[in-house]
Design a protein around this motif. Structure first.
Motif, PDB file in Angstrom:
ATOM      1  N   UNK A  42       0.856  -1.190   0.000  1.00  0.00           N
ATOM      2  CA  UNK A  42       0.000   0.000   0.000  1.00  0.00           C
ATOM      3  C   UNK A  42       0.889   1.236   0.000  1.00  0.00           C
ATOM      4  N   UNK A  43       0.675   2.135  -0.963  1.00  0.00           N
ATOM      5  CA  UNK A  43       1.470   3.347  -1.098  1.00  0.00           C
ATOM      6  C   UNK A  43       0.606   4.571  -0.842  1.00  0.00           C
ATOM      7  N   UNK A  44       1.143   5.505  -0.053  1.00  0.00           N
ATOM      8  CA  UNK A  44       0.450   6.760   0.220  1.00  0.00           C
ATOM      9  C   UNK A  44       1.394   7.926  -0.057  1.00  0.00           C
ATOM     10  N   UNK A  45       0.946   8.808  -0.964  1.00  0.00           N
ATOM     11  CA  UNK A  45       1.711   9.995  -1.348  1.00  0.00           C
ATOM     12  C   UNK A  45       3.131   9.649  -1.780  1.00  0.00           C
ATOM     13  N   UNK A  46       3.200   8.680  -2.669  1.00  0.00           N
ATOM     14  CA  UNK A  46       4.478   8.242  -3.237  1.00  0.00           C
ATOM     15  C   UNK A  46       4.374   8.294  -4.755  1.00  0.00           C
ATOM     16  N   UNK A  47       5.195   9.114  -5.396  1.00  0.00           N
ATOM     17  CA  UNK A  47       5.133   9.253  -6.836  1.00  0.00           C
ATOM     18  C   UNK A  47       3.761   9.713  -7.282  1.00  0.00           C
ATOM     19  N   UNK A  48       3.199   9.031  -8.279  1.00  0.00           N
ATOM     20  CA  UNK A  48       1.867   9.405  -8.775  1.00  0.00           C
ATOM     21  C   UNK A  48       0.748   8.859  -7.899  1.00  0.00           C
ATOM     22  N   UNK A  49       1.093   8.039  -6.910  1.00  0.00           N
ATOM     23  CA  UNK A  49       0.072   7.382  -6.103  1.00  0.00           C
ATOM     24  C   UNK A  49      -0.316   8.239  -4.901  1.00  0.00           C
ATOM     25  N   UNK A  50      -1.593   8.609  -4.825  1.00  0.00           N
ATOM     26  CA  UNK A  50      -2.097   9.296  -3.637  1.00  0.00           C
ATOM     27  C   UNK A  50      -2.362   8.290  -2.528  1.00  0.00           C
ATOM     28  N   UNK A  51      -3.101   7.247  -2.855  1.00  0.00           N
ATOM     29  CA  UNK A  51      -3.443   6.204  -1.885  1.00  0.00           C
ATOM     30  C   UNK A  51      -3.882   4.984  -2.670  1.00  0.00           C
ATOM     31  N   UNK A  52      -3.058   3.949  -2.697  1.00  0.00           N
ATOM     32  CA  UNK A  52      -3.358   2.770  -3.498  1.00  0.00           C
ATOM     33  C   UNK A  52      -2.911   1.510  -2.764  1.00  0.00           C
ATOM     34  N   UNK A  53      -3.675   0.440  -2.962  1.00  0.00           N
ATOM     35  CA  UNK A  53      -3.300  -0.855  -2.388  1.00  0.00           C
ATOM     36  C   UNK A  53      -3.394  -1.912  -3.479  1.00  0.00           C
ATOM     37  N   UNK A  54      -2.420  -2.825  -3.476  1.00  0.00           N
ATOM     38  CA  UNK A  54      -2.413  -3.945  -4.407  1.00  0.00           C
ATOM     39  C   UNK A  54      -2.142  -5.220  -3.622  1.00  0.00           C
ATOM     40  N   UNK A  55      -3.012  -6.215  -3.796  1.00  0.00           N
ATOM     41  CA  UNK A  55      -2.805  -7.536  -3.209  1.00  0.00           C
ATOM     42  C   UNK A  55      -2.276  -8.476  -4.285  1.00  0.00           C
ATOM     43  N   UNK A  56      -1.387  -9.374  -3.886  1.00  0.00           N
ATOM     44  CA  UNK A  56      -0.740 -10.284  -4.819  1.00  0.00           C
ATOM     45  C   UNK A  56      -1.207 -11.715  -4.560  1.00  0.00           C
ATOM     46  N   UNK A  57      -2.210 -12.185  -5.310  1.00  0.00           N
ATOM     47  CA  UNK A  57      -2.680 -13.559  -5.113  1.00  0.00           C
ATOM     48  C   UNK A  57      -1.588 -14.566  -5.424  1.00  0.00           C
ATOM     49  N   UNK A  58      -1.665 -15.690  -4.758  1.00  0.00           N
ATOM     50  CA  UNK A  58      -0.700 -16.753  -5.013  1.00  0.00           C
ATOM     51  C   UNK A  58      -0.970 -17.391  -6.364  1.00  0.00           C
ATOM     52  N   UNK A  59       0.054 -18.004  -6.912  1.00  0.00           N
ATOM     53  CA  UNK A  59      -0.119 -18.776  -8.132  1.00  0.00           C
ATOM     54  C   UNK A  59      -1.064 -19.938  -7.854  1.00  0.00           C
ATOM     55  N   UNK A  60      -1.885 -20.268  -8.836  1.00  0.00           N
ATOM     56  CA  UNK A  60      -2.829 -21.375  -8.639  1.00  0.00           C
ATOM     57  C   UNK A  60      -2.207 -22.715  -8.994  1.00  0.00           C
ATOM     58  N   UNK A  61      -0.960 -22.702  -9.442  1.00  0.00           N
ATOM     59  CA  UNK A  61      -0.282 -23.952  -9.750  1.00  0.00           C
ATOM     60  C   UNK A  61      -0.159 -24.795  -8.502  1.00  0.00           C
ATOM     61  N   UNK A  62      -0.513 -26.047  -8.597  1.00  0.00           N
ATOM     62  CA  UNK A  62      -0.427 -26.945  -7.444  1.00  0.00           C
ATOM     63  C   UNK A  62       1.011 -27.387  -7.232  1.00  0.00           C
ATOM     64  N   UNK A  63       1.306 -27.801  -6.003  1.00  0.00           N
ATOM     65  CA  UNK A  63       2.653 -28.290  -5.709  1.00  0.00           C
ATOM     66  C   UNK A  63       2.870 -29.628  -6.413  1.00  0.00           C
ATOM     67  N   UNK A  64       4.089 -30.001  -6.782  1.00  0.00           N
ATOM     68  CA  UNK A  64       5.279 -29.181  -6.594  1.00  0.00           C
ATOM     69  C   UNK A  64       5.358 -28.064  -7.619  1.00  0.00           C
ATOM     70  N   UNK A  65       5.961 -26.952  -7.203  1.00  0.00           N
ATOM     71  CA  UNK A  65       6.075 -25.798  -8.074  1.00  0.00           C
ATOM     72  C   UNK A  65       6.978 -26.131  -9.255  1.00  0.00           C
ATOM     73  N   UNK A  66       6.511 -25.833 -10.440  1.00  0.00           N
ATOM     74  CA  UNK A  66       7.311 -26.022 -11.643  1.00  0.00           C
ATOM     75  C   UNK A  66       7.551 -24.713 -12.380  1.00  0.00           C
TER      76      UNK A  66
END
Length: 464
Positions: free
Chosen positions: A10-34
């Motif tokens: 989450x960035x606040x008053x950084x560069x062009x961002x006034x207030x923004x949040x980004x969530x990073x979902x996990x890859x849906x690839x099942x284990x083992x990771x390839x």
């Protein structure tokens, strides 16, 4: 085996961002990771793609915060970057305003680890991420300890029992590979964390050439001593780079140590080519991929496994900038396969890059002032989608031709609509004739439109 991964920022008053949040979902690839987990940032110039990468990279950089790339983008004393990972979180920013050592961040309570009021910056972490002695117990090494370790680590010193479970590196699509004289075969004393998150200065041409020379010399010495397995180990490391280049560029590339004069050269499809004269795109790929290999080979990892399977966080800022579209289509799938346990964050303007990978996430960053809501939602990547659909869905481009041709089409459709009402085809035919001179493809579209207009009006309209 527990892997480190970022989950939110989450960035606040950084560069062009006034207030923004980004969530990073996990890859849906099942284990083992390839395949590596990939997050792609796209958007128009000035939307903050690089700023976002700099903000994420600063989380892992050495703890001398204050002159980093992201600090230059702080807009006020309230500028801050909050972040979370699996099991812990933190925040850094311009001015620590809490009365005591604790601060409430986007993701939970954190403690001030670094708070320099004179220089106006701080770095706060949740308790589980604060420093602790290596080997003091617990299942994982906290972020603060890893950051501290980067500051003092020397490859030539005794490693002892100190190991780290993850490491982060950052590269831009620059072309820095040059011919560097090899004075001798000697041990590399540079730390793998030296400028590792600087983007433009991460690649070190002198270290790269020395490392290749060392690798080829050590392989040759091992073979002369009858230690074929040891020699094969050196071959495999360079072979990984050569295989990636084959996958991306469809070129057979070998790195050789020439004896007289001593020099490192590249053999491309059997032809020896000096580094200085390599194509820019090839220089760019070799530069950052080889530098990354050198670094991960030198890191004292906690896990005893293949170095390319280590837990790596990788930031790539427009690495496609010098690449032909055919190479842009292949670069990320090759990296995704080479580093199966990595979490990779990429900025790009290329629809070929976005369309090249499956099981990845795309974040379309809006122009400044046009953000709708605080959260930027991820969308699935474009593998299996046409480039036309990617251009429209991800890049917001629904035009199919160059700007001049699109303008002529706009005028043509205005005249077509006017013809449907007035039944006067003179202006429509003039507009159509201007268009069909562009290309045969354009002619087919125009003639189709004229036939449809003729059917609707009962008046035959045909090009001369």
């Amino acid at each position: 085996m527990e892997e480190f991964r970022l989950t939110s920022v989450a960035l606040k008053e950084v560069g062009v961002f006034d207030d923004v949040r980004i969530d990073f979902p996990a890859s849906v690839t099942t284990e083992p990771r390839t395949k590596a987990e990939i997050h792609l940032f796209t958007g128009p110039n000035g939307c903050g793609k690089s700023t976002l990468l700099y903000a994420l990279a600063e989380i892992f950089d050495k703890p001398l915060f204050g002159a980093g790339l992201i600090r230059k983008r702080f807009r006020s004393a309230d500028s801050s970057v909050a972040f979370s990972a699996d099991g812990w979180w933190g925040q850094y920013g311009a001015l620590f305003r809490a009365a005591g050592p604790s601060i409430e961040t986007e993701f939970g309570t954190a403690q001030a680890w670094i708070n320099n009021a004179n220089r106006s910056w701080y770095f706060a972490l949740s308790t589980s991420a604060l420093p602790k002695a290596f080997g003091s117990g617990g299942a994982s090494v906290p972020l603060a300890s890893v950051k501290d370790f980067q500051e003092s680590f020397q490859p030539t010193a005794s490693l002892g029992a100190i190991r780290i479970p993850f490491a982060a590196f950052a590269y831009s699509g620059q072309r820095t590979l040059t011919d560097v004289q090899v004075g001798a075969i000697q041990q590399i004393a540079n730390s793998p964390f030296e400028n590792a998150l600087s983007f433009d200065a991460t690649v070190r041409p002198g270290v790269l050439v020395q490392w290749i020379a060392n690798n080829r010399a050590q392989a040759a010495l091992a073979r002369s001593d009858g230690e074929e397995e040891v020699a094969a180990t050196y071959d495999r490391t360079l072979g990984k780079i050569s295989q990636l280049l084959k996958d991306v560029c469809d070129l057979d590339i070998e790195f050789r140590l020439r004896r007289s004069p001593i020099a490192v050269v590249a053999s491309i499809n059997g032809s020896v080519i000096p580094f200085d004269t390599l194509p820019d795109g090839l220089k760019s790929i070799i530069s950052w991929v080889a530098d990354l290999t050198i670094r991960i080979e030198s890191v004292p990892w906690t896990e005893d496994r293949d170095m390319f399977e280590q837990n790596i966080i990788l930031f790539l800022d427009e690495i496609d900038v010098h690449l032909h579209p055919a190479w842009q289509r292949r670069i990320l799938p090759a990296i995704q396969k080479m580093l199966p346990n990595a979490q990779i964050f990429v900025s790009t303007h290329s629809p070929f890059v976005v369309a090249s990978v499956d099981d990845a996430w795309v974040y379309r960053l809006p122009e400044k002032g046009k953000q709708e809501g605080r959260l930027i939602e991820p969308i699935p990547s474009g593998a299996g989608k046409s480039y036309r659909l990617i251009l429209e869905e991800v890049f917001g481009i629904d035009q199919e031709f160059d700007v001049d041709t699109e303008a002529l089409f706009d005028q043509f459709y205005v005249e077509r609509d006017a013809f449907l009402t007035s039944k006067n085809a003179a202006r429509l035919l003039i507009s159509a004739q201007s268009l069909v001179e562009k290309s045969e493809e354009v002619r087919v579209i125009v003639e189709t439109e004229l036939r449809q207009a003729s059917r609707r009006t009962g008046i035959e309209v045909r090009l001369a």
